[in-house]
Scaffold this active site. Structure first.
Site, PDB file in Angstrom:
ATOM      1  CG  ASP A 277      38.489  37.574  52.156  1.00  0.00           C
ATOM      2  OD1 ASP A 277      38.148  36.430  51.812  1.00  0.00           O
ATOM      3  OD2 ASP A 277      38.483  38.546  51.380  1.00  0.00           O
ATOM      4  CG  LEU A 358      34.788  36.758  41.732  1.00  0.00           C
ATOM      5  CD1 LEU A 358      34.952  37.568  40.462  1.00  0.00           C
ATOM      6  CD2 LEU A 358      34.097  35.434  41.416  1.00  0.00           C
ATOM      7  NE  ARG A 359      40.834  39.543  48.294  1.00  0.00           N
ATOM      8  CZ  ARG A 359      40.097  40.389  48.987  1.00  0.00           C
ATOM      9  NH1 ARG A 359      39.136  39.922  49.768  1.00  0.00           N
ATOM     10  NH2 ARG A 359      40.307  41.688  48.924  1.00  0.00           N
ATOM     11  N   GLY A 360      38.511  33.270  46.242  1.00  0.00           N
ATOM     12  CA  GLY A 360      38.640  31.811  46.318  1.00  0.00           C
ATOM     13  C   GLY A 360      38.924  31.193  44.961  1.00  0.00           C
TER      14      GLY A 360
END
Length: 420
Positions: A277, A358-360
Protein backbone atom coordinates in the site's frame (compact mmCIF):
# COMPACT_ATOMS: atom_id res chain seq x y z
CA UNK A 1 -5.94 0.50 -21.23
CA UNK A 2 -5.03 3.16 -23.68
CA UNK A 3 -1.27 3.19 -24.17
CA UNK A 4 0.34 6.61 -24.33
CA UNK A 5 3.75 5.42 -25.43
CA UNK A 6 2.86 3.03 -28.22
CA UNK A 7 4.16 -0.49 -28.75
CA UNK A 8 4.21 -0.95 -32.52
CA UNK A 9 7.29 -2.50 -34.01
CA UNK A 10 7.91 0.62 -36.07
CA UNK A 11 8.73 2.55 -32.89
CA UNK A 12 11.19 0.00 -31.60
CA UNK A 13 14.73 1.18 -31.21
CA UNK A 14 17.32 -0.73 -33.19
CA UNK A 15 21.08 -0.96 -33.22
CA UNK A 16 22.68 1.25 -35.89
CA UNK A 17 24.75 -1.67 -37.15
CA UNK A 18 21.74 -3.95 -37.48
CA UNK A 19 19.25 -1.61 -39.11
CA UNK A 20 19.45 1.28 -41.53
CA UNK A 21 16.36 2.97 -40.09
CA UNK A 22 16.95 6.18 -38.13
CA UNK A 23 16.86 6.03 -34.40
CA UNK A 24 13.61 7.10 -32.78
CA UNK A 25 12.93 7.58 -29.11
CA UNK A 26 11.04 4.87 -27.30
CA UNK A 27 9.20 7.63 -25.47
CA UNK A 28 7.86 10.22 -27.88
CA UNK A 29 5.72 13.03 -26.49
CA UNK A 30 4.80 16.34 -27.90
CA UNK A 31 6.75 19.20 -26.41
CA UNK A 32 4.66 21.06 -24.17
CA UNK A 33 26.47 13.10 -10.23
CA UNK A 34 27.70 14.94 -8.76
CA UNK A 35 30.25 12.51 -7.36
CA UNK A 36 32.54 13.76 -4.67
CA UNK A 37 35.24 12.43 -2.47
CA UNK A 38 34.43 11.45 1.05
CA UNK A 39 34.52 14.28 3.50
CA UNK A 40 34.57 13.50 7.17
CA UNK A 41 32.90 16.21 9.17
CA UNK A 42 32.58 16.68 12.89
CA UNK A 43 29.85 18.54 14.65
CA UNK A 44 30.86 19.27 18.18
CA UNK A 45 28.41 20.23 20.91
CA UNK A 46 28.88 20.39 24.62
CA UNK A 47 26.48 18.50 26.85
CA UNK A 48 26.35 19.13 30.56
CA UNK A 49 25.36 16.15 32.66
CA UNK A 50 25.42 15.67 36.40
CA UNK A 51 27.14 12.28 36.17
CA UNK A 52 29.58 12.96 33.36
CA UNK A 53 31.76 15.80 32.18
CA UNK A 54 32.43 14.27 28.76
CA UNK A 55 31.78 16.18 25.58
CA UNK A 56 29.54 14.55 23.00
CA UNK A 57 30.76 14.41 19.42
CA UNK A 58 28.56 13.40 16.51
CA UNK A 59 30.58 12.13 13.56
CA UNK A 60 28.87 11.93 10.18
CA UNK A 61 30.12 10.61 6.85
CA UNK A 62 29.28 13.15 4.17
CA UNK A 63 29.91 13.83 0.52
CA UNK A 64 32.23 16.68 -0.39
CA UNK A 65 32.71 18.68 -3.55
CA UNK A 66 35.74 18.03 -5.69
CA UNK A 67 35.47 18.63 -9.41
CA UNK A 68 38.63 16.70 -10.27
CA UNK A 69 37.61 13.62 -8.31
CA UNK A 70 34.11 14.00 -9.70
CA UNK A 71 35.39 13.74 -13.27
CA UNK A 72 37.56 10.74 -12.36
CA UNK A 73 34.67 8.95 -10.71
CA UNK A 74 32.36 9.61 -13.64
CA UNK A 75 34.95 8.18 -16.01
CA UNK A 76 35.59 5.20 -13.77
CA UNK A 77 31.90 4.50 -13.38
CA UNK A 78 31.34 4.77 -17.13
CA UNK A 79 34.04 2.23 -17.91
CA UNK A 80 33.46 -0.10 -14.97
CA UNK A 81 29.70 -0.52 -15.14
CA UNK A 82 27.99 1.05 -18.14
CA UNK A 83 24.24 1.56 -17.77
CA UNK A 84 21.83 0.50 -20.50
CA UNK A 85 20.17 3.63 -21.99
CA UNK A 86 16.58 4.21 -20.90
CA UNK A 87 15.63 5.33 -24.43
CA UNK A 88 16.81 1.98 -25.78
CA UNK A 89 14.39 -0.09 -23.69
CA UNK A 90 12.04 -1.90 -26.08
CA UNK A 91 8.39 -2.07 -25.04
CA UNK A 92 7.35 -2.18 -21.34
CA UNK A 93 5.74 1.23 -21.77
CA UNK A 94 3.60 0.95 -18.64
CA UNK A 95 6.64 0.45 -16.43
CA UNK A 96 8.60 3.25 -18.09
CA UNK A 97 5.73 5.69 -17.76
CA UNK A 98 5.27 4.95 -14.04
CA UNK A 99 8.98 5.54 -13.42
CA UNK A 100 9.00 8.85 -15.31
CA UNK A 101 5.93 10.15 -13.49
CA UNK A 102 7.58 9.45 -10.13
CA UNK A 103 10.71 11.33 -11.17
CA UNK A 104 8.54 14.30 -12.17
CA UNK A 105 6.53 14.21 -8.91
CA UNK A 106 8.31 12.24 -6.14
CA UNK A 107 5.26 12.68 -3.88
CA UNK A 108 3.41 10.08 -5.96
CA UNK A 109 5.05 7.55 -3.69
CA UNK A 110 7.11 5.17 -5.80
CA UNK A 111 6.46 2.19 -8.07
CA UNK A 112 5.99 -1.52 -7.49
CA UNK A 113 6.98 -3.50 -10.59
CA UNK A 114 5.83 -7.11 -10.72
CA UNK A 115 6.35 -9.46 -13.65
CA UNK A 116 8.02 -12.50 -15.12
CA UNK A 117 11.72 -13.22 -14.89
CA UNK A 118 13.95 -11.67 -17.53
CA UNK A 119 11.54 -8.95 -18.60
CA UNK A 120 13.96 -6.08 -17.99
CA UNK A 121 12.63 -4.83 -14.65
CA UNK A 122 16.00 -4.21 -13.01
CA UNK A 123 17.60 -3.01 -16.25
CA UNK A 124 14.88 -0.40 -16.77
CA UNK A 125 15.03 0.90 -13.19
CA UNK A 126 18.82 1.22 -13.20
CA UNK A 127 18.78 2.88 -16.63
CA UNK A 128 16.79 5.70 -15.01
CA UNK A 129 20.04 7.00 -13.45
CA UNK A 130 21.05 8.91 -16.59
CA UNK A 131 17.74 10.79 -16.68
CA UNK A 132 17.60 11.93 -13.06
CA UNK A 133 17.55 15.75 -12.77
CA UNK A 134 19.68 17.85 -10.45
CA UNK A 135 18.59 19.13 -7.05
CA UNK A 136 20.05 21.73 -4.69
CA UNK A 137 21.55 20.32 -1.48
CA UNK A 138 23.56 21.65 1.44
CA UNK A 139 27.23 21.03 0.72
CA UNK A 140 28.85 18.44 2.96
CA UNK A 141 25.55 17.29 4.50
CA UNK A 142 25.18 13.48 4.63
CA UNK A 143 21.38 13.66 4.29
CA UNK A 144 21.17 15.75 1.09
CA UNK A 145 19.30 18.41 3.04
CA UNK A 146 17.24 20.98 1.15
CA UNK A 147 18.52 24.48 2.01
CA UNK A 148 15.00 25.95 1.75
CA UNK A 149 12.52 23.25 2.80
CA UNK A 150 12.61 22.39 6.53
CA UNK A 151 10.80 19.13 5.78
CA UNK A 152 13.93 17.83 4.06
CA UNK A 153 16.50 19.29 6.47
CA UNK A 154 18.64 17.39 8.90
CA UNK A 155 18.72 18.51 12.51
CA UNK A 156 22.14 20.18 12.24
CA UNK A 157 21.18 22.13 9.10
CA UNK A 158 17.91 23.28 10.66
CA UNK A 159 19.78 24.59 13.71
CA UNK A 160 22.19 26.49 11.46
CA UNK A 161 19.26 28.04 9.57
CA UNK A 162 17.61 29.10 12.83
CA UNK A 163 20.85 30.79 13.88
CA UNK A 164 20.89 32.70 10.60
CA UNK A 165 24.05 31.08 9.26
CA UNK A 166 24.69 31.14 5.53
CA UNK A 167 24.65 27.67 3.99
CA UNK A 168 26.98 26.50 1.25
CA UNK A 169 24.89 24.78 -1.42
CA UNK A 170 25.67 22.64 -4.45
CA UNK A 171 23.84 21.06 -7.38
CA UNK A 172 23.82 17.28 -7.52
CA UNK A 173 21.88 14.61 -9.34
CA UNK A 174 19.09 12.76 -7.56
CA UNK A 175 20.72 9.75 -5.97
CA UNK A 176 19.66 6.15 -6.59
CA UNK A 177 20.48 3.70 -3.80
CA UNK A 178 20.26 -0.09 -4.13
CA UNK A 179 19.06 -1.97 -1.05
CA UNK A 180 20.53 -5.51 -1.15
CA UNK A 181 18.39 -8.36 0.19
CA UNK A 182 21.21 -9.40 2.53
CA UNK A 183 21.75 -5.96 4.03
CA UNK A 184 21.86 -5.72 7.81
CA UNK A 185 19.62 -3.39 9.76
CA UNK A 186 22.65 -1.36 10.89
CA UNK A 187 23.73 -0.84 7.29
CA UNK A 188 20.25 0.32 6.32
CA UNK A 189 19.51 2.57 9.31
CA UNK A 190 23.04 3.63 10.27
CA UNK A 191 25.29 2.57 13.11
CA UNK A 192 26.31 3.98 16.49
CA UNK A 193 29.62 3.08 18.11
CA UNK A 194 28.55 2.20 21.65
CA UNK A 195 32.11 1.59 22.83
CA UNK A 196 33.19 5.14 22.01
CA UNK A 197 30.02 6.49 23.56
CA UNK A 198 30.74 4.75 26.86
CA UNK A 199 34.52 5.14 27.07
CA UNK A 200 35.21 8.47 25.36
CA UNK A 201 31.86 10.24 25.54
CA UNK A 202 31.80 10.26 21.74
CA UNK A 203 28.54 9.53 19.95
CA UNK A 204 29.87 8.39 16.57
CA UNK A 205 27.13 7.90 13.99
CA UNK A 206 27.68 6.69 10.43
CA UNK A 207 24.58 7.24 8.28
CA UNK A 208 23.18 4.24 6.44
CA UNK A 209 21.40 3.69 3.15
CA UNK A 210 18.26 5.51 4.27
CA UNK A 211 20.27 8.69 4.86
CA UNK A 212 21.89 8.37 1.45
CA UNK A 213 18.48 7.87 -0.20
CA UNK A 214 16.91 11.00 1.31
CA UNK A 215 15.43 13.12 -1.52
CA UNK A 216 16.43 10.33 -3.90
CA UNK A 217 15.39 6.85 -4.99
CA UNK A 218 15.62 3.66 -2.94
CA UNK A 219 15.49 0.58 -5.17
CA UNK A 220 14.81 -2.90 -3.80
CA UNK A 221 15.13 -5.75 -6.30
CA UNK A 222 13.13 -8.88 -5.41
CA UNK A 223 11.36 -6.82 -2.74
CA UNK A 224 8.94 -9.68 -2.00
CA UNK A 225 11.93 -11.68 -0.66
CA UNK A 226 13.08 -8.92 1.71
CA UNK A 227 13.41 -9.95 5.36
CA UNK A 228 10.56 -8.90 7.62
CA UNK A 229 12.76 -6.79 9.91
CA UNK A 230 13.93 -4.70 6.94
CA UNK A 231 10.35 -4.39 5.71
CA UNK A 232 9.44 -2.97 9.13
CA UNK A 233 12.25 -0.40 8.81
CA UNK A 234 11.03 0.65 5.36
CA UNK A 235 7.44 0.91 6.58
CA UNK A 236 8.45 3.13 9.49
CA UNK A 237 10.55 5.44 7.31
CA UNK A 238 7.98 5.59 4.51
CA UNK A 239 5.22 6.48 6.99
CA UNK A 240 7.03 9.18 8.93
CA UNK A 241 9.66 10.39 6.49
CA UNK A 242 12.25 10.12 9.27
CA UNK A 243 14.66 7.41 10.35
CA UNK A 244 15.39 7.08 14.06
CA UNK A 245 18.23 5.00 15.48
CA UNK A 246 17.75 4.01 19.12
CA UNK A 247 20.47 2.11 20.96
CA UNK A 248 21.41 2.05 24.63
CA UNK A 249 19.73 5.35 25.43
CA UNK A 250 21.22 7.10 22.41
CA UNK A 251 18.81 8.51 19.86
CA UNK A 252 19.61 10.01 16.47
CA UNK A 253 17.03 11.02 13.86
CA UNK A 254 17.39 12.24 10.30
CA UNK A 255 15.07 12.83 7.31
CA UNK A 256 14.47 9.80 5.07
CA UNK A 257 12.03 10.82 2.36
CA UNK A 258 12.64 8.83 -0.80
CA UNK A 259 10.96 7.37 -3.87
CA UNK A 260 10.54 3.68 -3.12
CA UNK A 261 10.89 1.46 -6.19
CA UNK A 262 10.54 -2.29 -5.86
CA UNK A 263 10.53 -5.14 -8.34
CA UNK A 264 9.81 -8.80 -8.05
CA UNK A 265 8.29 -11.96 -9.47
CA UNK A 266 4.84 -12.82 -8.04
CA UNK A 267 5.62 -16.53 -8.36
CA UNK A 268 8.36 -16.18 -5.73
CA UNK A 269 6.08 -14.88 -3.00
CA UNK A 270 3.53 -12.22 -2.16
CA UNK A 271 4.37 -8.82 -0.75
CA UNK A 272 3.05 -7.80 2.65
CA UNK A 273 -0.08 -5.67 2.14
CA UNK A 274 1.22 -2.98 4.51
CA UNK A 275 4.25 -2.41 2.29
CA UNK A 276 2.33 -2.84 -0.97
CA UNK A 277 0.00 0.00 0.00
CA UNK A 278 3.00 2.31 0.44
CA UNK A 279 3.81 2.12 -3.27
CA UNK A 280 2.05 4.89 -5.14
CA UNK A 281 1.80 3.03 -8.44
CA UNK A 282 1.87 -0.60 -9.56
CA UNK A 283 3.21 -1.66 -12.97
CA UNK A 284 2.51 -5.11 -14.36
CA UNK A 285 5.21 -6.44 -16.70
CA UNK A 286 4.71 -9.43 -18.98
CA UNK A 287 6.96 -11.35 -21.34
CA UNK A 288 6.97 -10.12 -24.93
CA UNK A 289 5.27 -12.74 -27.12
CA UNK A 290 5.80 -11.16 -30.54
CA UNK A 291 8.70 -12.93 -32.27
CA UNK A 292 9.93 -9.82 -34.11
CA UNK A 293 10.04 -7.77 -30.92
CA UNK A 294 11.95 -10.52 -29.14
CA UNK A 295 14.53 -10.53 -31.94
CA UNK A 296 14.88 -6.75 -31.68
CA UNK A 297 15.47 -6.97 -27.94
CA UNK A 298 18.13 -9.68 -28.40
CA UNK A 299 19.89 -7.68 -31.11
CA UNK A 300 19.86 -4.50 -29.05
CA UNK A 301 21.31 -6.30 -26.06
CA UNK A 302 24.01 -7.87 -28.24
CA UNK A 303 24.96 -4.39 -29.50
CA UNK A 304 25.25 -3.09 -25.96
CA UNK A 305 27.30 -6.05 -24.71
CA UNK A 306 29.75 -5.88 -27.62
CA UNK A 307 30.43 -2.15 -27.38
CA UNK A 308 28.64 -0.36 -24.50
CA UNK A 309 30.27 3.02 -25.12
CA UNK A 310 29.33 3.19 -28.78
CA UNK A 311 25.83 1.93 -28.05
CA UNK A 312 25.27 4.59 -25.37
CA UNK A 313 26.58 7.32 -27.67
CA UNK A 314 24.10 6.29 -30.37
CA UNK A 315 21.25 7.06 -27.95
CA UNK A 316 22.78 10.19 -26.44
CA UNK A 317 20.51 12.57 -28.38
CA UNK A 318 17.33 10.73 -27.35
CA UNK A 319 18.52 10.61 -23.75
CA UNK A 320 19.19 14.35 -23.70
CA UNK A 321 15.77 15.14 -25.17
CA UNK A 322 14.05 12.98 -22.58
CA UNK A 323 16.06 14.52 -19.76
CA UNK A 324 15.11 18.02 -20.91
CA UNK A 325 11.49 16.95 -21.09
CA UNK A 326 11.60 15.67 -17.51
CA UNK A 327 13.27 18.86 -16.27
CA UNK A 328 10.67 20.99 -18.02
CA UNK A 329 7.82 18.88 -16.62
CA UNK A 330 9.17 19.19 -13.06
CA UNK A 331 9.38 22.96 -13.33
CA UNK A 332 5.87 23.26 -14.84
CA UNK A 333 4.17 20.76 -12.52
CA UNK A 334 2.98 23.38 -10.04
CA UNK A 335 1.05 25.17 -12.78
CA UNK A 336 -0.93 22.12 -13.92
CA UNK A 337 -4.60 22.24 -12.93
CA UNK A 338 -7.25 19.54 -12.66
CA UNK A 339 -10.96 20.35 -12.85
CA UNK A 340 -13.22 19.77 -9.88
CA UNK A 341 -15.41 17.51 -12.02
CA UNK A 342 -12.46 15.19 -12.73
CA UNK A 343 -11.55 15.08 -9.04
CA UNK A 344 -15.10 14.05 -8.14
CA UNK A 345 -15.13 11.32 -10.79
CA UNK A 346 -11.77 9.97 -9.61
CA UNK A 347 -13.11 9.71 -6.06
CA UNK A 348 -16.28 8.05 -7.40
CA UNK A 349 -14.19 5.36 -9.09
CA UNK A 350 -12.26 4.76 -5.85
CA UNK A 351 -15.46 4.63 -3.77
CA UNK A 352 -17.29 2.25 -6.12
CA UNK A 353 -14.26 -0.05 -6.25
CA UNK A 354 -14.29 -0.11 -2.43
CA UNK A 355 -10.69 1.12 -2.19
CA UNK A 356 -9.58 1.44 1.43
CA UNK A 357 -8.31 4.83 2.54
CA UNK A 358 -7.67 7.92 0.45
CA UNK A 359 -4.21 7.15 -0.92
CA UNK A 360 -5.76 6.00 -4.20
CA UNK A 361 -7.51 9.34 -4.71
CA UNK A 362 -4.40 11.36 -3.86
CA UNK A 363 -2.01 9.32 -6.00
CA UNK A 364 -4.34 9.33 -9.04
CA UNK A 365 -4.64 13.13 -8.90
CA UNK A 366 -0.87 13.54 -8.61
CA UNK A 367 -0.08 11.05 -11.38
CA UNK A 368 -2.59 12.66 -13.77
CA UNK A 369 -1.04 16.09 -13.17
CA UNK A 370 2.47 14.69 -13.71
CA UNK A 371 1.38 13.10 -16.98
CA UNK A 372 -0.12 16.37 -18.21
CA UNK A 373 3.14 18.14 -17.33
CA UNK A 374 5.12 15.48 -19.20
CA UNK A 375 2.96 16.10 -22.27
CA UNK A 376 3.62 19.83 -21.98
CA UNK A 377 0.09 20.83 -20.99
CA UNK A 378 -1.18 22.86 -18.04
CA UNK A 379 -4.53 21.12 -17.82
CA UNK A 380 -5.46 17.51 -16.98
CA UNK A 381 -7.83 15.68 -19.33
CA UNK A 382 -9.98 12.58 -18.80
CA UNK A 383 -7.57 10.69 -21.07
CA UNK A 384 -4.70 11.44 -18.66
CA UNK A 385 -6.75 10.02 -15.80
CA UNK A 386 -7.66 6.94 -17.83
CA UNK A 387 -3.99 6.19 -18.54
CA UNK A 388 -2.76 6.38 -14.94
CA UNK A 389 -5.72 5.22 -12.83
CA UNK A 390 -5.21 1.45 -13.36
CA UNK A 391 -1.62 1.74 -12.12
CA UNK A 392 -2.71 3.77 -9.10
CA UNK A 393 -5.56 1.52 -7.96
CA UNK A 394 -4.98 -2.07 -9.12
CA UNK A 395 -2.89 -3.02 -6.07
CA UNK A 396 -5.33 -1.39 -3.65
CA UNK A 397 -8.34 -3.55 -4.53
CA UNK A 398 -9.42 -6.28 -2.17
CA UNK A 399 -8.45 -9.67 -3.53
CA UNK A 400 -11.18 -12.10 -4.44
CA UNK A 401 -9.86 -15.67 -4.81
CA UNK A 402 -12.74 -16.47 -7.18
CA UNK A 403 -12.08 -13.47 -9.43
CA UNK A 404 -10.30 -14.46 -12.65
CA UNK A 405 -10.17 -10.98 -14.20
CA UNK A 406 -7.03 -8.89 -13.81
CA UNK A 407 -7.48 -6.05 -11.30
CA UNK A 408 -6.21 -3.51 -13.85
CA UNK A 409 -9.04 -4.44 -16.21
CA UNK A 410 -11.55 -4.07 -13.38
CA UNK A 411 -10.30 -0.54 -12.73
CA UNK A 412 -10.39 0.35 -16.42
CA UNK A 413 -13.98 -0.87 -16.80
CA UNK A 414 -15.09 1.13 -13.78
CA UNK A 415 -13.30 4.20 -15.17
CA UNK A 416 -15.21 4.05 -18.46
CA UNK A 417 -18.45 3.46 -16.56
CA UNK A 418 -17.99 6.57 -14.39
CA UNK A 419 -16.40 8.87 -16.98
CA UNK A 420 -18.82 8.03 -19.77
Amino acid sequence: MVSLLGTSSSSILSCPRLSSTPLTSALCFRPGNTFGGKLYRRIQSETKKSRSRHHVLVTNVATGINSIEQAKKIGTKESARPVYPFAAIVGQDEMKLCLLLNVIDPKIGGVMIMGDRGTGKSTTVRSLVDLLPEITVVAGDPYNSDPKDPEFMGKEVRERVQKGEELDVMETKINMVDLPLGATEDRVCGTIDIEKALTEGVKAFEPGLLAKANRGILYVDEVNLLDDHLVDVLLDSAASGWNTVEREGISISHPARFILIGSGNPEEGELRPQLLDRFGMHAQVSTVRDAELRVKIVEERACFDSNPKEFRESYLEEQMKLQEQITSARSNLSGVEIDQDLKVKISRVCAELDVDGLRGDIVTNRAARALAALKGRDHVTAEDVGIVIPNCLRHRLRKDPLESMDSGIVVTEKFYEVFS
